[in-house]
Scaffold this motif. Structure first.
Motif, PDB file in Angstrom:
ATOM      1  N   GLU A   1     -37.213 -34.355  60.129  1.00 11.88           N
ATOM      2  CA  GLU A   1     -37.106 -35.679  60.773  1.00 11.88           C
ATOM      3  C   GLU A   1     -37.022 -36.831  59.781  1.00 11.88           C
ATOM      4  O   GLU A   1     -37.135 -37.983  60.182  1.00 11.88           O
ATOM      5  CB  GLU A   1     -38.322 -35.907  61.685  1.00 11.88           C
TER       6      GLU A   1
ATOM      7  N   SER B   1     -49.676 -31.785  68.382  1.00 15.82           N
ATOM      8  CA  SER B   1     -49.203 -33.158  68.658  1.00 15.82           C
ATOM      9  C   SER B   1     -47.782 -33.318  68.113  1.00 15.82           C
ATOM     10  O   SER B   1     -47.543 -34.116  67.209  1.00 15.82           O
ATOM     11  CB  SER B   1     -50.150 -34.193  68.048  1.00 15.82           C
TER      12      SER B   1
ATOM     13  N   ALA C   1     -43.402 -36.097  65.016  1.00 17.87           N
ATOM     14  CA  ALA C   1     -42.005 -36.548  64.909  1.00 17.87           C
ATOM     15  C   ALA C   1     -41.949 -38.061  64.712  1.00 17.87           C
ATOM     16  O   ALA C   1     -41.192 -38.553  63.854  1.00 17.87           O
ATOM     17  CB  ALA C   1     -41.225 -36.140  66.151  1.00 17.87           C
ATOM     18  N   ASP C   2     -42.762 -38.807  65.453  1.00 10.42           N
ATOM     19  CA  ASP C   2     -42.789 -40.275  65.294  1.00 10.42           C
ATOM     20  C   ASP C   2     -43.189 -40.651  63.873  1.00 10.42           C
ATOM     21  O   ASP C   2     -42.575 -41.516  63.242  1.00 10.42           O
ATOM     22  CB  ASP C   2     -43.797 -40.917  66.264  1.00 10.42           C
TER      23      ASP C   2
ATOM     24  N   ALA D   1     -45.050 -34.704  69.289  1.00  8.84           N
ATOM     25  CA  ALA D   1     -44.402 -36.019  69.436  1.00  8.84           C
ATOM     26  C   ALA D   1     -44.942 -36.987  68.382  1.00  8.84           C
ATOM     27  O   ALA D   1     -44.187 -37.732  67.750  1.00  8.84           O
ATOM     28  CB  ALA D   1     -44.632 -36.568  70.834  1.00  8.84           C
ATOM     29  N   ARG D   2     -46.267 -36.943  68.164  1.00  6.38           N
ATOM     30  CA  ARG D   2     -46.890 -37.806  67.155  1.00  6.38           C
ATOM     31  C   ARG D   2     -46.345 -37.469  65.766  1.00  6.38           C
ATOM     32  O   ARG D   2     -46.081 -38.351  64.959  1.00  6.38           O
ATOM     33  CB  ARG D   2     -48.403 -37.581  67.210  1.00  6.38           C
TER      34      ARG D   2
ATOM     35  N   THR E   1     -52.007 -34.948  61.719  1.00  7.74           N
ATOM     36  CA  THR E   1     -51.025 -34.788  62.793  1.00  7.74           C
ATOM     37  C   THR E   1     -50.621 -33.327  62.801  1.00  7.74           C
ATOM     38  O   THR E   1     -50.623 -32.681  61.749  1.00  7.74           O
ATOM     39  CB  THR E   1     -49.817 -35.742  62.616  1.00  7.74           C
TER      40      THR E   1
END
Ligand code: RP5
Length: 164
Positions: free
Chosen positions: A79, A43, A48-49, A45-46, A38
């Motif tokens: 995060e 990427s 952070a998820d 958003a990926r 990642t």
């Protein structure tokens, strides 16, 4: 298969050769891990998820390797409350000094345990993750003690060979 306790992530598949050393080390201690790619930049958003969900999935320690403007470990640390270990990858023309500085120079409040550039850092990331898990696992503590004894025996053998 046991569910993973450690997550090893890296910014690109080009980091894999080095980050495999972290995986090999965790294998030695019999610690279950997962590996994925990642990127903090490609990427976000990926990434952070992944970081937000890791603790709820049972992950206890995250190892993040990246090169160049290496923000992966720092962004993940922002995060999650899990401990994050950073491995600077020597993937650019600056031979990893850029990755080291980008990974280590975190602002107060968001630590990344930053290790050596390259293979030694990846190996030590595995050892440090094992040490963190050993705080509540006596079996891993025993394996760490045996690992250190093995290192010491290796030095003895090299010494004997040189003197003989
Ligand atoms: C970083 O950029 C990665 O962690 C990698 O070390 C470096 C180069 O990536 P690639 O261009 O090889 O995919 O984000």
């Amino acid at each position: 298969m046991a569910s993973p306790l450690v997550s090893i992530v890296m910014g690109s598949d080009s980091d894999l050769e080095i980050m495999r050393e972290a995986a090999k080390t965790l294998d030695e201690f019999g610690i279950a891990y997962e590996m994925d790619i990642t990127s903090a930049h490609r990427s976000p958003a990926r990434t952070a998820d992944f970081a937000r969900q890791a603790a709820a999935r049972g992950i206890k320690v995250i190892i993040a390797g990246a090169g160049g403007a290496a923000h992966l470990a720092g962004v993940i640390a922002a995060e999650t409350v899990l401990p994050v270990i950073g491995v600077p990858i020597p993937s650019s023309s600056l031979q990893g000094l850029d990755s080291l500085l980008a990974t280590v120079q975190m602002p107060a409040g968001i630590p990344v345990a930053t290790l050596a550039i390259g293979r030694a850092g990846a190996t030590n990331a595995g050892v440090l993750a094992a040490q963190m898990l050993a705080l509540s696992d006596r079996e891993i503590t025993g394996k760490l003690a045996a690992y250190k004894e093995k290192l010491a025996r290796g030095v003895e053998e090299k010494s004997k060979k040189l003197r003989g």
